[in-house]
Design a protein around this motif. Structure first.
Motif, PDB file in Angstrom:
ATOM      1  N   VAL A 175       0.748  -1.092   0.099  1.00 20.07           N
ATOM      2  CA  VAL A 175       0.049   0.182  -0.026  1.00 20.07           C
ATOM      3  C   VAL A 175       0.877   1.123  -0.114  1.00 20.07           C
ATOM      4  O   VAL A 175       1.992   0.982   0.782  1.00 20.07           O
ATOM      5  N   ALA A 176       0.384   2.202  -0.615  1.00 20.98           N
ATOM      6  CA  ALA A 176       1.203   3.386  -0.900  1.00 20.98           C
ATOM      7  C   ALA A 176       0.726   4.348   0.288  1.00 20.98           C
ATOM      8  O   ALA A 176      -0.156   5.084   0.478  1.00 20.98           O
TER       9      ALA A 176
ATOM     10  N   HIS B 139      11.939  10.884  -6.561  1.00 18.41           N
ATOM     11  CA  HIS B 139      11.630  11.042  -7.674  1.00 18.41           C
ATOM     12  C   HIS B 139      10.565   9.860  -8.291  1.00 18.41           C
ATOM     13  O   HIS B 139      10.737   8.768  -7.728  1.00 18.41           O
ATOM     14  N   VAL B 140       9.586  10.022  -9.050  1.00 20.38           N
ATOM     15  CA  VAL B 140       8.591   8.957  -9.388  1.00 20.38           C
ATOM     16  C   VAL B 140       9.198   7.824  -9.855  1.00 20.38           C
ATOM     17  O   VAL B 140       8.388   6.895  -9.763  1.00 20.38           O
ATOM     18  N   LYS B 141      10.078   7.732 -10.698  1.00 22.40           N
ATOM     19  CA  LYS B 141      10.777   6.720 -11.174  1.00 22.40           C
ATOM     20  C   LYS B 141      11.380   5.786 -10.020  1.00 22.40           C
ATOM     21  O   LYS B 141      11.448   4.725 -10.033  1.00 22.40           O
ATOM     22  N   ASP B 142      11.930   6.219  -9.055  1.00 20.97           N
ATOM     23  CA  ASP B 142      12.191   5.656  -7.710  1.00 20.97           C
ATOM     24  C   ASP B 142      11.120   5.149  -7.110  1.00 20.97           C
ATOM     25  O   ASP B 142      11.344   4.072  -6.512  1.00 20.97           O
ATOM     26  N   VAL B 143       9.985   5.911  -6.990  1.00 21.27           N
ATOM     27  CA  VAL B 143       8.963   4.979  -6.398  1.00 21.27           C
ATOM     28  C   VAL B 143       8.576   3.978  -7.111  1.00 21.27           C
ATOM     29  O   VAL B 143       8.255   2.982  -6.388  1.00 21.27           O
TER      30      VAL B 143
ATOM     31  N   ILE C  37       8.764   0.053  -5.420  1.00 23.93           N
ATOM     32  CA  ILE C  37       7.212  -0.736  -5.565  1.00 23.93           C
ATOM     33  C   ILE C  37       7.700  -2.135  -6.197  1.00 23.93           C
ATOM     34  O   ILE C  37       7.503  -3.128  -5.540  1.00 23.93           O
ATOM     35  N   ILE C  38       8.371  -1.927  -7.219  1.00 28.30           N
ATOM     36  CA  ILE C  38       8.845  -3.268  -8.002  1.00 28.30           C
ATOM     37  C   ILE C  38       9.722  -4.085  -6.877  1.00 28.30           C
ATOM     38  O   ILE C  38       9.312  -5.404  -7.029  1.00 28.30           O
TER      39      ILE C  38
END
Ligand code: NAD
Length: 338
Positions: free
Chosen positions: A113-114, A208-212, A216-217
């Motif tokens: 969950v975020a 950064h959104v790419k790190d988010v 998650i992955i």
């Protein structure tokens, strides 16, 4: 591995879903599409199934046969959460508890969950996962409640993890202009003025959104003991003072770009540690502030427009003011089927 991403056509989902596909996951997205201004199937490709449904009322069978669920659906910031606090509890708490319980009941082994570093509130010094939470808004309170209930579902067959993200920045196809770095960069480019909330000495943690997406992955693929845990996601060196962010944007823009102060002094300052992400999740960030600013500026140069859906709370206000959308937005008699 089959993954369901709720809220997957939003800001984070637009980056996460293609990343999941590239990593070999079979992805289904469930989203009401409240904020969509472009067709997500164009960026996701044909392999991703998109279901236009509500986490509060969707058919439980949609959660059958999954390996993992990533729960992003939410009214996604403090002002949106304050618009109608009943809806915030309904979506961000009851809806996400429903999704987690269904996921567990129907056999998904992993659930993420975020959540948000905003659960710490604002306090002197650094916060880590041992710091008592101090939620100051309905949005943060709902995150604390959903962490409590959904992490309690963790057991040997259902691994439940909460990721507490720092404030996100960077480009996504559902770009958000209510996020501070995105907004300062975008309007700095458009208007030649970077507006900074007074007095700029306040600290915020950023990621950064790419790190988010990478975090998650990493979490859904992890074989480590991350069940029942909340983990901060970010980087110590991205605990930044707002004035340093403004200066970095001004350096990139060059020329006559000015920094302008606005508002009353913002005393809300906090910094976060990320040791648990590094040590337990084996996750470190890759993208820094300069990368995020540069990519947004490239998009600006390519004609990035200021669309209403980019301003989360204002767009939700618009939906509520339209009778048709008011019923879409709030008029749900949810049936709790778990
Ligand atoms: N972006 C950030 O800075 C940040 C930081 C910390 C945590 N988070 C959390 O990450 C998650 C995703 O954030 P985001 O930035 O992508 O937000 P977003 O607002 O862009 O996306 C949220 C998505 O959820 C969908 N949604 C809302 N209610 C729904 C419902 N009842 N049923 C189905 N779909 C619904 C919306 O249509 C939207 O597409 C949220 O839970 C947010 O609170 C974000």
């Amino acid at each position: 591995m089959k993954v369901l991403v709720t809220g997957g056509t939003g800001y984070i989902g637009r980056v996460l879903v293609p990343d999941l596909v590239r990593n070999g996951y079979e992805v289904t997205v469930m989203d009401r599409g409240f904020l969509d201004y472009s067709d997500p199937s164009e960026s996701f490709g044909d392999s991703v199934k998109i279901i236009r449904d509500d986490i509060r009322t969707c058919d439980p069978d949609l959660l059958r046969g999954l390996d993992a669920v990533v729960d992003l659906a939410a009214l996604s910031n403090d002002p949106a959460g304050n618009l109608n606090t009943m809806s915030t509890w309904d979506i961000n708490y009851i809806g996400r508890v429903r999704i987690a319980r269904l996921a567990k009941k129907l056999g998904a082994g992993r659930y993420v969950v975020a959540s948000s570093c905003s659960v710490y509130g604002f306090r002197e010094g650094f916060c880590d996962e041992q710091t008592p939470v101090n939620p100051l808004t309905t949005y943060a309170e709902a995150n604390v409640a959903v962490e409590r209930d959904n992490l309690a579902l963790n057991d040997s067959r259902f691994r439940s993890t909460a990721l507490r993200f720092a404030t996100v920045f960077g480009y996504s196809e559902r770009f958000r202009l209510d996020l501070v770095i995105n907004a300062m960069t975008f309007y700095g480019y458009k208007n030649g003025v970077i507006r900074m909330m007074r007095d700029g000495t306040q600290y915020r943690p950023f990621v950064h959104v790419k790190d988010v997406s990478r975090a998650i992955i990493t979490a859904i693929g992890s074989e480590d003991d991350i069940g029942g845990k909340h983990i901060n996601i970010g980087k110590e060196s991205l605990n930044l003072q707002i004035r340093d962010v403004a200066e970095a944007i001004r350096r990139k823009l060059g020329g006559d770009t000015r920094i302008e102060l606005y508002g009353d002094p913002d005393n809300r300052s906090y910094r976060v540690r990320f040791d648990l992400a590094r040590d337990l999740l084996k996750f470190s960030t890759k993208y820094d502030l300069e990368y995020g600013i540069s990519e947004i500026l490239e998009r600006c140069k390519a004609g990035l427009e200021d669309l209403p859906q980019m301003h989360t709370v204002d767009y939700y206000k618009l939906l509520i003011s339209q009778e048709k959308s008011l019923s879409r937005f709030m008029g749900i008699r949810h049936r709790i089927v778990i």
